[in-house]
Scaffold this active site. Structure first.
Site, PDB file in Angstrom:
ATOM      1  N   THR A  70       0.860  -1.177   0.000  1.00 18.56           N
ATOM      2  CA  THR A  70       0.000   0.000   0.000  1.00 18.56           C
ATOM      3  C   THR A  70       0.900   1.232   0.000  1.00 18.56           C
ATOM      4  O   THR A  70       1.994   1.189   0.555  1.00 18.56           O
ATOM      5  CB  THR A  70      -0.839  -0.021   1.288  1.00 18.56           C
ATOM      6  N   ARG A 120     -14.913  -6.091   0.490  1.00 24.56           N
ATOM      7  CA  ARG A 120     -14.194  -5.664   1.701  1.00 24.56           C
ATOM      8  C   ARG A 120     -13.545  -4.292   1.473  1.00 24.56           C
ATOM      9  O   ARG A 120     -12.929  -4.048   0.451  1.00 24.56           O
ATOM     10  CB  ARG A 120     -13.127  -6.695   2.043  1.00 24.56           C
ATOM     11  N   GLY A 156      -1.167  -1.364   6.915  1.00 27.08           N
ATOM     12  CA  GLY A 156      -1.188  -2.516   7.813  1.00 27.08           C
ATOM     13  C   GLY A 156      -2.517  -3.233   7.733  1.00 27.08           C
ATOM     14  O   GLY A 156      -3.265  -3.058   6.774  1.00 27.08           O
TER      15      GLY A 156
HETATM   16  N1  ASP Z   1      -4.139  -1.116   5.069  1.00 25.36           N
HETATM   17  C1  ASP Z   1      -4.391  -1.777   3.809  1.00 25.36           C
HETATM   18  C2  ASP Z   1      -5.743  -2.419   3.868  1.00 25.36           C
HETATM   19  O1  ASP Z   1      -6.089  -2.995   4.879  1.00 25.36           O
HETATM   20  C3  ASP Z   1      -3.386  -2.811   3.485  1.00 25.36           C
HETATM   21  C4  ASP Z   1      -1.960  -2.373   3.480  1.00 25.36           C
HETATM   22  O2  ASP Z   1      -1.602  -1.443   4.183  1.00 25.36           O
HETATM   23  O3  ASP Z   1      -1.166  -2.953   2.740  1.00 25.36           O
HETATM   24  O4  ASP Z   1      -6.423  -2.419   2.872  1.00 25.36           O
END
Ligand code: ASP
Length: 313
Positions: free
Chosen positions: A180, A208, A232
Site C-alpha cells: 500500500t 471488503r 497494515g
Molecule cells: N491497510 C491496507 C488495507 O487494509 C493494506 C496495506 O496497508 O497494505 O487495505
C-alpha cells in the site's frame, strides 16, 4: 516567514522477508522511493501545496509496479481487483475517497476529484468508477492492474486460507510486488495534507473495504496537528481509528507527534493484533515513521536536504 517543507512517503509495511535476505532485491525499492520522494520534494521547494505534493507522490507510486496500488494491486479472493484511495487537506479538513473501484487507473486522482467536487466524501464501487469517468479521469480495463506475481500471492494465500497483508506474502515470490502507498507533506505555507492508495489485502473478500479510504482510520490531515497515512491490517486500523487517534492525542492530550505515533503503533494497535505502521508529519515539520512489523518501505525529505530512504529498522 516561509516554512521548511517536508515530505514523507511509504510503500507498505510487513515482513518484507525476501528483501531482508538480499540487499540487491532491496535496491529497486530504494530507487523507486528515492525517485518519488525527490520529485515531491522538488515540487514543494518550487512552492507546490502539500495537497499537490502528496497526490503527485501517490500517483507516481500507483504507477510504479513495485507497490500494491494501481498497477500491481493485489487480488481479491475472486481474482478481481478492488482499489481504495483517499486524500485529505489539513487547511480546511476537506477530504475525498473512493473504495472498491476497479477501472480507475490512478485512484488517488479520483479521490481528489471527489474532494474537489465537494458534495460527498466517499464514493464506492461502480458509482465511483462512473464518477471518475464523468470527470475525465483515465479509465483502464481491470486487467491493467494484474501481474503474475500477485496471482502467485493469491494462490498461496488461498492454500493457506488467509487474508494476507501484501508485504507478508510468504514465501515471497521472487520479484513480487509489495505495499500500500501513502504520502504526507507540510508545505512552505504551513499547510498539511495526506493521501493513501491501495489494492487492499490479498485474498480479501469481494466488497471488503480497508482503512485506507476511511478518513480518520487510514488517512487524516489537520493543520492544527498532523498529517497521517497508515499501512497494515486495515480492520484493526479501522477499529483503532488510527490516523485520527494520532491527531486527537496531540490536540486533546498535548502529546508530541512522536508520543502520539508510538502510542498508536506500539500500544493501541498491537493490543488488538494490529500490524503495520504509519507516516506522519506535524505542523512544526517533525516526522515520525513508526511500524510494529519487521519493515516498512519509507522515505522522507526535509527542505533541500538529501532524501532518506529505509526499509528495515
Ligand atoms: N491497510 C491496507 C488495507 O487494509 C493494506 C496495506 O496497508 O497494505 O487495505
Amino acid at each position: 516567514m516561509k516554512t521548511t517543507p517536508v515530505i514523507a512517503i511509504h510503500g507498505g509495511a510487513g515482513t518484507i522477508a525476501s528483501v531482508a535476505s538480499d540487499s540487491s532485491a532491496a535496491q529497486p525499492y530504494r530507487d523507486a522511493l528515492h525517485a518519488v520522494v525527490s520529485a515531491a520534494q522538488a515540487a514543494l521547494l518550487r512552492g507546490a501545496s502539500a495537497l499537490d505534493a502528496v497526490c503527485m507522490a501517490v500517483e507516481l507510486l500507483e504507477d510504479c509496479p513495485l507497490f500494491n496500488a494501481g498497477h500491481g494491486a493485489v487480488f481479491t479472493h475472486d481474482e478481481t481487483h478492488e482499489l481504495d484511495a483517499a486524500v485529505m487537506n489539513g487547511a480546511d479538513l476537506r477530504a475525498g475517497a473512493v473504495a472498491g473501484v476497479s477501472r480507475i487507473r490512478r485512484p488517488v486522482r479520483a479521490a481528489r476529484a471527489v474532494m474537489a467536487d465537494g458534495t460527498h466524501v466517499l464514493l464506492g464501487g461502480v458509482g465511483a468508477d462512473n464518477f471518475a469517468r464523468e470527470h475525465g479521469l483515465e479509465m483502464v480495463d481491470p486487467s491493467y492492474f494484474s501481474t503474475e506475481a500477485r496471482r502467485q500471492q493469491l494462490k498461496l494465500a488461498r492454500v493457506a486460507d488467509r487474508v494476507a497483508l501484501d508485504h507478508d506474502g510468504a514465501p515471497l515470490v521472487e520479484g513480487s510486488k509489495f505495499g500500500t502507498v501513502g504520502a504526507v507533506a507540510l508545505d512552505m505555507h504551513g499547510h498539511l495534507a495526506a493521501a493513501t492508495s491501495t489494492g487492499g489485502m490479498t485474498n480479501k473478500r469481494v466488497g471488503r473495504i480497508g482503512d485506507s479510504p476511511l478518513i480518520g482510520a487510514g488517512t487524516y490531515a489537520d493543520d492544527l496537528t498532523a498529517a497521517v497515512s497508515c499501512t497494515g491490517s486495515g480492520e484493526m486500523f479501522i477499529r483503532a481509528v488510527a490516523a485520527y487517534d494520532v491527531c486527537a492525542r496531540m490536540r486533546y492530550a498535548g502529546q508530541s507527534l512522536k508520543d502520539a505515533c508510538d502510542a498508536v503503533v506500539m500500544q493501541t494497535l498491537p493490543a488488538i493484533d494490529g500490524r503495520g505502521g504509519l507516516i506522519a508529519v506535524d505542523r512544526l515539520g517533525n516526522v515520525c515513521l513508526p511500524f510494529n512489523t519487521e519493515g516498512m518501505y519509507r522515505a522522507h525529505a526535509r527542505g533541500a536536504e538529501a532524501p532518506q530512504t529505509a526499509i528495515h529498522r
